[in-house]
Design a protein around this motif. Structure first.
Motif, PDB file in Angstrom:
ATOM      1  N   HIS A  68       0.819  -1.210   0.000  1.00 20.85           N
ATOM      2  CA  HIS A  68       0.000   0.000   0.000  1.00 20.85           C
ATOM      3  C   HIS A  68       0.854   1.262   0.000  1.00 20.85           C
ATOM      4  CE1 HIS A  68      -3.231  -2.559   2.276  1.00 20.85           C
ATOM      5  NE2 HIS A  68      -2.820  -3.120   1.153  1.00 20.85           N
ATOM      6  N   GLU A  69       2.062   1.140   0.469  1.00 15.91           N
ATOM      7  CA  GLU A  69       3.012   2.264   0.516  1.00 15.91           C
ATOM      8  C   GLU A  69       4.403   1.661   0.459  1.00 15.91           C
ATOM      9  OE1 GLU A  69       3.357   2.993   5.242  1.00 15.91           O
ATOM     10  OE2 GLU A  69       1.374   3.328   4.374  1.00 15.91           O
ATOM     11  N   LEU A  70       5.398   2.511   0.299  1.00 15.55           N
ATOM     12  CA  LEU A  70       6.773   2.028   0.243  1.00 15.55           C
ATOM     13  C   LEU A  70       7.608   2.701   1.319  1.00 15.55           C
ATOM     14  CD1 LEU A  70       7.473   2.103  -3.613  1.00 15.55           C
ATOM     15  CD2 LEU A  70       6.673   0.186  -2.210  1.00 15.55           C
ATOM     16  N   ASN A  71       8.524   1.949   1.899  1.00 20.10           N
ATOM     17  CA  ASN A  71       9.543   2.567   2.738  1.00 20.10           C
ATOM     18  C   ASN A  71      10.765   2.806   1.844  1.00 20.10           C
ATOM     19  OD1 ASN A  71      10.921   0.080   2.550  1.00 20.10           O
ATOM     20  ND2 ASN A  71      10.052  -0.656   4.484  1.00 20.10           N
ATOM     21  N   GLU A  72      11.817   3.359   2.398  1.00 16.36           N
ATOM     22  CA  GLU A  72      12.994   3.707   1.595  1.00 16.36           C
ATOM     23  C   GLU A  72      13.603   2.475   0.920  1.00 16.36           C
ATOM     24  OE1 GLU A  72      17.376   5.536   2.450  1.00 16.36           O
ATOM     25  OE2 GLU A  72      15.687   6.461   3.516  1.00 16.36           O
ATOM     26  N   SER A  73      13.673   1.393   1.644  1.00 14.78           N
ATOM     27  CA  SER A  73      14.259   0.165   1.097  1.00 14.78           C
ATOM     28  C   SER A  73      13.440  -0.373  -0.079  1.00 14.78           C
ATOM     29  CB  SER A  73      14.355  -0.890   2.205  1.00 14.78           C
ATOM     30  OG  SER A  73      14.814  -2.108   1.677  1.00 14.78           O
ATOM     31  N   LEU A  74      12.114  -0.402   0.064  1.00 11.39           N
ATOM     32  CA  LEU A  74      11.245  -0.919  -0.996  1.00 11.39           C
ATOM     33  C   LEU A  74      11.194   0.014  -2.198  1.00 11.39           C
ATOM     34  CD1 LEU A  74       8.353  -2.275   1.207  1.00 11.39           C
ATOM     35  CD2 LEU A  74      10.000  -3.625  -0.110  1.00 11.39           C
ATOM     36  N   GLU A  75      11.341   1.303  -1.959  1.00 10.15           N
ATOM     37  CA  GLU A  75      11.380   2.235  -3.087  1.00 10.15           C
ATOM     38  C   GLU A  75      12.658   2.011  -3.894  1.00 10.15           C
ATOM     39  OE1 GLU A  75      11.085   6.989  -3.981  1.00 10.15           O
ATOM     40  OE2 GLU A  75      10.041   6.193  -2.234  1.00 10.15           O
ATOM     41  N   PHE A  76      13.737   1.652  -3.205  1.00 15.00           N
ATOM     42  CA  PHE A  76      15.011   1.369  -3.871  1.00 15.00           C
ATOM     43  C   PHE A  76      14.902   0.079  -4.680  1.00 15.00           C
ATOM     44  CE2 PHE A  76      19.145  -0.784  -3.851  1.00 15.00           C
ATOM     45  CZ  PHE A  76      19.905   0.159  -4.526  1.00 15.00           C
ATOM     46  N   ALA A  77      14.421  -0.974  -4.050  1.00 12.17           N
ATOM     47  CA  ALA A  77      14.298  -2.274  -4.721  1.00 12.17           C
ATOM     48  C   ALA A  77      13.185  -3.070  -4.045  1.00 12.17           C
ATOM     49  CB  ALA A  77      15.604  -3.041  -4.674  1.00 12.17           C
ATOM     50  N   GLY A  78      12.190  -3.390  -4.807  1.00 13.50           N
ATOM     51  CA  GLY A  78      11.048  -4.150  -4.274  1.00 13.50           C
ATOM     52  C   GLY A  78       9.762  -3.651  -4.898  1.00 13.50           C
ATOM     53  N   GLY A  79       9.521  -2.371  -4.760  1.00 12.08           N
ATOM     54  CA  GLY A  79       8.360  -1.757  -5.387  1.00 12.08           C
ATOM     55  C   GLY A  79       7.039  -2.117  -4.741  1.00 12.08           C
ATOM     56  N   HIS A  80       5.965  -1.723  -5.398  1.00  8.41           N
ATOM     57  CA  HIS A  80       4.607  -1.936  -4.901  1.00  8.41           C
ATOM     58  C   HIS A  80       4.066  -3.328  -5.207  1.00  8.41           C
ATOM     59  CE1 HIS A  80       4.275   2.565  -4.910  1.00  8.41           C
ATOM     60  NE2 HIS A  80       3.549   2.312  -3.836  1.00  8.41           N
ATOM     61  N   ILE A  81       4.441  -3.904  -6.343  1.00  9.27           N
ATOM     62  CA  ILE A  81       3.754  -5.113  -6.832  1.00  9.27           C
ATOM     63  C   ILE A  81       4.734  -6.240  -7.120  1.00  9.27           C
ATOM     64  CG2 ILE A  81       2.405  -6.069  -8.758  1.00  9.27           C
ATOM     65  CD1 ILE A  81       1.036  -3.370  -9.023  1.00  9.27           C
ATOM     66  N   GLY A  82       4.313  -7.433  -6.737  1.00  7.06           N
ATOM     67  CA  GLY A  82       4.996  -8.664  -7.124  1.00  7.06           C
ATOM     68  C   GLY A  82       3.928  -9.628  -7.630  1.00  7.06           C
ATOM     69  N   ILE A  83       4.278 -10.438  -8.615  1.00  6.24           N
ATOM     70  CA  ILE A  83       3.309 -11.400  -9.151  1.00  6.24           C
ATOM     71  C   ILE A  83       3.984 -12.740  -9.437  1.00  6.24           C
ATOM     72  CG2 ILE A  83       1.880  -9.598 -10.211  1.00  6.24           C
ATOM     73  CD1 ILE A  83       2.929 -10.616 -12.956  1.00  6.24           C
ATOM     74  N   GLY A  84       3.167 -13.772  -9.510  1.00  5.95           N
ATOM     75  CA  GLY A  84       3.636 -15.089  -9.908  1.00  5.95           C
ATOM     76  C   GLY A  84       2.482 -15.888 -10.491  1.00  5.95           C
ATOM     77  N   ILE A  85       2.776 -16.702 -11.472  1.00  3.33           N
ATOM     78  CA  ILE A  85       1.772 -17.570 -12.109  1.00  3.33           C
ATOM     79  C   ILE A  85       2.168 -19.021 -11.862  1.00  3.33           C
ATOM     80  CG2 ILE A  85       0.769 -18.319 -14.325  1.00  3.33           C
ATOM     81  CD1 ILE A  85      -0.253 -15.590 -13.462  1.00  3.33           C
ATOM     82  N   ARG A  86       1.179 -19.832 -11.542  1.00  2.00           N
ATOM     83  CA  ARG A  86       1.373 -21.261 -11.312  1.00  2.00           C
ATOM     84  C   ARG A  86       1.993 -21.895 -12.570  1.00  2.00           C
ATOM     85  NH1 ARG A  86      -3.555 -24.696  -8.729  1.00  2.00           N
ATOM     86  NH2 ARG A  86      -2.699 -26.787  -8.971  1.00  2.00           N
ATOM     87  N   PRO A  87       3.007 -22.736 -12.406  1.00  2.00           N
ATOM     88  CA  PRO A  87       3.721 -23.267 -13.575  1.00  2.00           C
ATOM     89  C   PRO A  87       2.825 -23.858 -14.669  1.00  2.00           C
ATOM     90  CG  PRO A  87       4.929 -23.802 -11.600  1.00  2.00           C
ATOM     91  CD  PRO A  87       3.631 -23.166 -11.150  1.00  2.00           C
ATOM     92  N   SER A  88       1.798 -24.610 -14.316  1.00  2.00           N
ATOM     93  CA  SER A  88       0.961 -25.242 -15.343  1.00  2.00           C
ATOM     94  C   SER A  88       0.062 -24.246 -16.075  1.00  2.00           C
ATOM     95  CB  SER A  88       0.110 -26.360 -14.726  1.00  2.00           C
ATOM     96  OG  SER A  88      -0.720 -25.855 -13.705  1.00  2.00           O
ATOM     97  N   PHE A  89       0.062 -22.985 -15.647  1.00  3.82           N
ATOM     98  CA  PHE A  89      -0.770 -21.968 -16.297  1.00  3.82           C
ATOM     99  C   PHE A  89       0.070 -20.896 -16.999  1.00  3.82           C
ATOM    100  CE2 PHE A  89      -3.620 -23.980 -13.372  1.00  3.82           C
ATOM    101  CZ  PHE A  89      -4.845 -23.962 -14.020  1.00  3.82           C
ATOM    102  N   ARG A  90       1.369 -21.067 -17.036  1.00  2.00           N
ATOM    103  CA  ARG A  90       2.246 -20.079 -17.664  1.00  2.00           C
ATOM    104  C   ARG A  90       2.150 -20.154 -19.183  1.00  2.00           C
ATOM    105  NH1 ARG A  90       7.266 -21.183 -13.541  1.00  2.00           N
ATOM    106  NH2 ARG A  90       6.251 -20.244 -11.735  1.00  2.00           N
ATOM    107  N   GLY A  91       2.532 -19.048 -19.826  1.00  2.00           N
ATOM    108  CA  GLY A  91       2.539 -18.998 -21.285  1.00  2.00           C
ATOM    109  C   GLY A  91       1.171 -18.759 -21.891  1.00  2.00           C
ATOM    110  N   LYS A  92       0.209 -18.311 -21.088  1.00  2.00           N
ATOM    111  CA  LYS A  92      -1.161 -18.092 -21.561  1.00  2.00           C
ATOM    112  C   LYS A  92      -1.601 -16.638 -21.421  1.00  2.00           C
ATOM    113  CE  LYS A  92      -2.335 -22.780 -20.181  1.00  2.00           C
ATOM    114  NZ  LYS A  92      -3.201 -23.658 -19.403  1.00  2.00           N
ATOM    115  N   GLY A  93      -0.647 -15.741 -21.150  1.00  2.00           N
ATOM    116  CA  GLY A  93      -0.981 -14.325 -20.997  1.00  2.00           C
ATOM    117  C   GLY A  93      -1.561 -13.971 -19.635  1.00  2.00           C
ATOM    118  N   LEU A  94      -1.522 -14.900 -18.706  1.00  2.00           N
ATOM    119  CA  LEU A  94      -2.119 -14.651 -17.395  1.00  2.00           C
ATOM    120  C   LEU A  94      -1.290 -13.708 -16.535  1.00  2.00           C
ATOM    121  CD1 LEU A  94      -3.429 -18.244 -16.711  1.00  2.00           C
ATOM    122  CD2 LEU A  94      -4.805 -16.205 -17.186  1.00  2.00           C
TER     123      LEU A  94
END
Length: 170
Positions: free
Chosen positions: A81-107
């Motif tokens: 929801h917000e960033l501290n100094e460390s996350l603004e440097f590296a980490g950011g607001h968003i991280g994502i991951g797709i389940r291996p069997s569903f990859r390559g489908k634009g998800l």
């Protein structure tokens, strides 16, 4: 149609299958690494983090979302929801991951777009999204949704270069 939900105990079996599918690969986003043996406690913990409760000192309020299709957890995103100094440097607001069997489908793109919508709902106007320079797929994904390259930095905890992108939510 795939859609986002907040984590719930209802999908314990599907979530566990997702984790099993990942095997030894690095898990993204970070909530995928949290202990989930006591699944009720795991879901409560994620809910508390979303409300800014019971956060470790270094953490900021954050919400985990699951991308669902036909009662299966097929992806996971994480929105700070917000960033501290460390996350603004590296980490950011968003991280994502797709389940291996569903990859390559634009998800991945769909999951990122849906999570950017959640950021908009939380009035996050300038969204920081970071990836490693070596992760060409993530770089292309960020650019495909209109994120603009801002800068690159040496990661503090590895030899990786972090590419820092900005997405303007307006």
């Amino acid at each position: 149609m795939p859609h986002l939900i907040l984590p719930t105990t209802r999908y314990k079996t599907s979530y566990n299958r997702y984790i099993e599918e990942l095997k030894d690969e690095e898990r993204y986003p970070y909530p995928m690494d949290l202990d989930h043996v006591d699944f009720d406690a795991f879901v409560r913990r994620l809910s508390n983090y979303s409300l800014g409760k019971a956060l470790p000192e270094w953490m900021v309020p954050n919400t985990t979302y699951w991308l669902m299709e036909n009662d299966e957890v097929i992806g996971c995103s994480h929105l700070r929801h917000e960033l501290n100094e460390s996350l603004e440097f590296a980490g950011g607001h968003i991280g994502i991951g797709i389940r291996p069997s569903f990859r390559g489908k634009g998800l991945g793109k769909l999951l990122l777009e849906l999570t950017l919508n959640k950021a908009r709902e939380k009035h996050i106007e300038q969204v920081h999204i970071h990836c490693y320079q070596s992760n060409i797929a993530s770089k292309k994904l960020l650019e495909s949704v209109g994120a603009i390259f801002d800068s690159k930095e040496q990661a503090e905890d590895s030899n990786e270069i972090v590419l820092r992108y900005l997405y303007h939510n307006n």
